[in-house]
Write an enzyme that holds these catalytic residues in place. Structure first.
Site, PDB file in Angstrom:
ATOM      1  N   HIS A   1      84.404  25.943  91.319  1.00 25.63           N
ATOM      2  CA  HIS A   1      84.139  24.510  91.233  1.00 25.63           C
ATOM      3  C   HIS A   1      82.868  24.312  90.420  1.00 25.63           C
ATOM      4  CE1 HIS A   1      83.650  20.304  92.323  1.00 25.63           C
ATOM      5  NE2 HIS A   1      84.855  20.338  92.874  1.00 25.63           N
TER       6      HIS A   1
ATOM      7  N   ASP B   1      91.690  22.401  96.139  1.00 25.45           N
ATOM      8  CA  ASP B   1      93.029  22.498  95.546  1.00 25.45           C
ATOM      9  C   ASP B   1      93.823  23.642  96.172  1.00 25.45           C
ATOM     10  OD1 ASP B   1      92.744  20.412  93.497  1.00 25.45           O
ATOM     11  OD2 ASP B   1      91.251  21.750  92.641  1.00 25.45           O
TER      12      ASP B   1
END
Length: 427
Positions: free
Chosen positions: A324, A372
């Site tokens: 991320h 995700d």
């Protein structure tokens, strides 16, 4: 002091901004560019900056080694070390205590005060709801509804589309029809946009093909029935509700920036959401959950995790669902969602496959999982259709796009980025 920070003096954002002669928002742009380090104070919310780094930067002058970043002042969401805060509230706390409809209202209007317990069950007294009908809702207010005529038009617009079309593609068609059918779409005051948001999100969900019978009236319950042919186990439905809250906003993510630019041009709320949907499906954004779904599908049993990861790395691809740009040490939203799925179905074989992928990534010292990946595990354990994670992401994030649109409507000026020209000499 948190582990990893050397003994040094830390100053608050106001002091750092005053020393540098910049707005507080510019400090966070410096953090994202790696110019300054930031940590949270003992209360977990106050941002602190290294006094030494601030002083060094003040003496050197503003950083010029990279193009200037667009900095937009916003009161919607702040990014913490491993999670966002919606108007000052910890998103992990909100996911545990509040329903999606309640949190969306908080994002849009900062009121009423959010509860510290889960919403009352269906059957609470109903309120009224703008575009929608009056009915009992899990949050104690009106059930979010889109009028039947508009829903019929949105359903009809999908006739002739491939049956295996991904849900995200359907949502773009639905949003277009809902916008064309709403004569109130150009009313941009906050109350009208909130009404439009309830109608729009309800329509996005209810116009998708129904696969099972809804177990209630909430957006989460109705969305489940559009993504899964089997009725939900209570724990997994709770995980879906939490996922909607966790994904409702994330500051100036790519889709949100695009949505804000559209809103700054006075595009109506449907056009704002369509703009966000168009960006969301990119594999570096909301489309990463679809990539993570495909990764998990290749791991029929845990021992296949290593090969699935190796194949992607050999092709020079990113491993979807990991890493991320903001949460370099791990995405707290992903951990919270994964814990809920594991609690709901601890013995499920898709949990074992996901754990094997996590273990292999950690063995190779590769980036940590993000939300995700957890979203892909939720979809797999629940038996949802392909691309369900993208649809959950999109329905949730529509609330955030509209919150940011409200700020742009209030601001009333066009967001105009400038390019740094690198082409042939001008003659």
């Amino acid at each position: 002091m948190p582990e990893g920070f050397p003994a040094m003096e830390w100053i608050d954002a106001a002091t750092a901004a005053e020393r540098l002669g910049v707005k507080p928002a510019t400090l966070y742009a410096y953090v994202s560019r790696g110019v300054l380090r930031r940590r949270h104070g003992d209360d977990g919310r106050r941002s602190l900056f290294s006094a030494e780094e601030v002083e060094r930067l003040a003496r050197r002058g503003r950083p010029r080694n990279r193009p200037p970043e667009l900095v937009i002042e916003s009161a919607v969401t702040a990014l913490g070390v491993d999670r966002p805060y919606y108007r000052g509230r910890d998103v992990l706390e909100l996911a545990a205590t509040s329903g999606f409809e309640t949190v969306a209202a908080w994002l849009w209007t900062a009121g009423p005060a959010l509860p510290h317990q889960r919403p009352a069950p269906a059957g609470s007294p109903a309120g009224s709801g703008g575009h929608g009908e009056e009915s009992a809702a899990p949050s104690g207010g009106a059930v979010w509804r889109c009028e039947p005529q508009a829903l019929r038009a949105a359903v009809a617009a999908q006739q002739g589309l491939p049956e295996d079309l991904l849900p995200l593609d359907r949502l773009q068609v639905i949003a277009t029809v809902l916008g064309a059918s709403d004569p109130l779409r150009h009313q941009l005051d906050p109350a009208s946009v909130s009404d439009t948001g309830r109608r729009l999100i309800a329509g996005l969900v209810d116009a998708m093909p129904q696969l099972s019978e809804p177990q209630g009236e909430s957006i989460a319950q109705r969305l489940w029935s559009r993504l899964c042919p089997a009725p939900p186990a209570p724990g997994l439905l709770h995980a879906l509700q939490a996922a909607l809250v966790l994904l409702a906003d994330h500051e100036l993510a790519a889709s949100t920036l695009a949505a804000r630019v559209a809103a700054s041009a006075r595009a109506d709320p449907y056009a704002v959401v369509l703009t966000g949907l168009g960006v969301l499906g990119g594999p570096l954004h909301g489309g990463a959950s679809y990539g993570a779904e495909r990764l998990l599908a290749e791991v029929a049993e845990p021992r296949q995790a290593a090969r699935a990861i190796t194949d992607r790395l050999r092709r020079g691809e990113r491993v979807p669902g990991f890493g991320h740009s903001v949460y370099t040490n791990g995405d707290g939203r992903g951990g919270a969602l994964l814990d809920l799925v594991k609690e709901a179905a601890p013995e499920h074989e898709r949990i074992a496959a996901g754990q094997a992928v996590l273990a292999e990534m950690r063995r190779r010292r590769l980036p940590e999982r993000n939300i995700d990946f957890s979203l892909a595990i939720l979809a797999a354990v629940s038996g949802m259709v392909s691309g369900a994670g993208e649809a959950i992401f999109a329905v949730a994030r529509a609330a955030g796009w509209l919150a940011h649109a409200m700020e742009e409507y209030e601001r009333g000026t066009l967001l105009r980025l400038r390019a740094s020209y690198t082409g042939p000499p001008i003659t």
